[in-house]
Design an enzyme around this catalytic site. Structure first.
Site, PDB file in Angstrom:
ATOM      1  N   CYS A  13      39.896  43.297  49.811  1.00  0.00           N
ATOM      2  CA  CYS A  13      41.238  43.352  49.218  1.00  0.00           C
ATOM      3  C   CYS A  13      41.349  44.523  48.262  1.00  0.00           C
ATOM      4  O   CYS A  13      40.896  44.447  47.115  1.00  0.00           O
ATOM      5  CB  CYS A  13      41.553  42.043  48.503  1.00  0.00           C
TER       6      CYS A  13
ATOM      7  N   CYS B   6      43.416  43.756  45.162  1.00  0.00           N
ATOM      8  CA  CYS B   6      42.698  42.946  44.177  1.00  0.00           C
ATOM      9  C   CYS B   6      41.699  43.783  43.376  1.00  0.00           C
ATOM     10  O   CYS B   6      41.587  43.639  42.153  1.00  0.00           O
ATOM     11  CB  CYS B   6      41.937  41.818  44.867  1.00  0.00           C
ATOM     12  N   ASP B   7      40.949  44.640  44.060  1.00  0.00           N
ATOM     13  CA  ASP B   7      39.783  45.270  43.449  1.00  0.00           C
ATOM     14  C   ASP B   7      39.856  46.785  43.307  1.00  0.00           C
ATOM     15  O   ASP B   7      38.958  47.397  42.726  1.00  0.00           O
ATOM     16  CB  ASP B   7      38.531  44.914  44.258  1.00  0.00           C
TER      17      ASP B   7
END
Length: 309
Positions: free
Chosen positions: A134, A137-138
């Site tokens: 992701c 997300c990261d």
């Protein structure tokens, strides 16, 4: 046989949020967390983009807080896996791995989706230490660093473009000599100066040390093996929604995502609702999953009221 007005399957943001709202509505929900309590979010470390935490929050702490809040509201949260489902009539009958059967007036499916991985031992070793599925997300953790994205479809292109806005260099590792993405998406990727596409390449191994990922070893179609230096390695080869148990009973799309009706969480079967990544092939974020968990609980509550249950 045990009975409940609301059975929730899945221990991620969608499931826990549904449990919070269902408890507040007086539905006395029972929630089974499944094989991975905390859901896919547990593959991340610090969550930077969940509202309310100005300095971010550890993924484990976030999910533990959601779980405790749901329990404090009165939800009956249990460890366990549902292995069978009979949705031919209401109340529904769900079978647990130990053989017990629970009867549910309404069912909220929040079983999530699992990212597809390459199956490399080094991929498992560095998951959460530079390996991610992701970018949204990261990606923040790799600002001004070099990263790699595996995949050649629209999702991979979207991930690469997102990372290109943060990172110094983005390698796209594509196993063919063409991208499978839409023409517009291809043009955007190929025109971006800090994205380099490595055609006809497969990943042999992810390289790293105790601090995390340091690179990747690639095999070109012509037999050449070479290494690239990267700090992050992002998988963008798709997700598989965890809907197999229910696909014979409710409508799913070609990829297995549960189809919901309009702006609701209603499925094709009355009394069954779906929330989170199991019905969301597009956003797949903790905050959107939590939001759909709220909607599912409200939809279930409304359904029971309308049916005088």
């Amino acid at each position: 046989m045990e009975k409940t007005r609301c059975l929730i399957l899945g221990g991620g943001p969608a499931g826990y949020t549904a449990a919070i709202y269902a408890s507040r509505a007086g539905l006395s929900p029972v929630l089974y967390e499944g094989p991975e309590p905390g859901g896919q979010l547990m593959t991340s470390t610090v969550i930077e983009n969940f509202p309310g935490f100005e300095n971010g929050i550890d993924a484990t702490s976030l999910m533990d807080g959601m779980r405790k809040q749901a329990a404090a509201m009165g939800a009956d949260i249990r460890r366990g896996i549902v292995t069978g489902a009979d949705l031919s009539r209401r109340p529904f009958h769900l079978t647990l791995e130990g053989g017990e059967v629970i009867e549910a007036a309404t069912l909220i499916i929040a079983t999530g989706a699992s990212a597809k991985y390459l199956g490399l031992p080094s991929e498992t070793r560095f998951r959460g230490l530079g390996v991610s599925a992701c970018a949204t997300c990261d990606g923040f953790f790799y600002r001004k660093k070099d990263v790699a994205v595996v995949g050649g479809g629209d999702t991979a292109c979207e991930e690469a473009l997102y990372l290109a806005g943060l990172c110094r260099k983005v390698y796209m590792i594509v196993r063919r000599d063409v991208l499978r993405a839409s023409k517009a998406m291809q043009e955007r990727v190929l025109s971006r100066e800090n994205i380099e596409v490595l055609w006809n390449c497969n990943t042999q191994e992810i390289l790293g040390d105790n601090s995390g990922v340091t690179g990747a070893r690639l095999l070109h179609k012509d037999g050449t093996v070479f290494d690239i230096a990267v700090d992050g390695f992002f998988l963008a080869i798709g997700h598989h929604p965890n809907s197999d148990l229910f696909s014979g009973w409710i409508e799913t799309d070609a990829e297995g995502y549960i189809v919901t009706r309009g702006k609701t969480t209603e499925t094709s079967l009355q009394g069954v609702f779906a929330a989170g990544d199991v019905q969301d092939p597009l956003y797949r974020q903790a905050v959107t999953a939590a939001g759909s968990g709220c909607r599912a609980a409200r939809d279930a509550e409304r359904f029971l009221i309308e049916n005088n249950e």
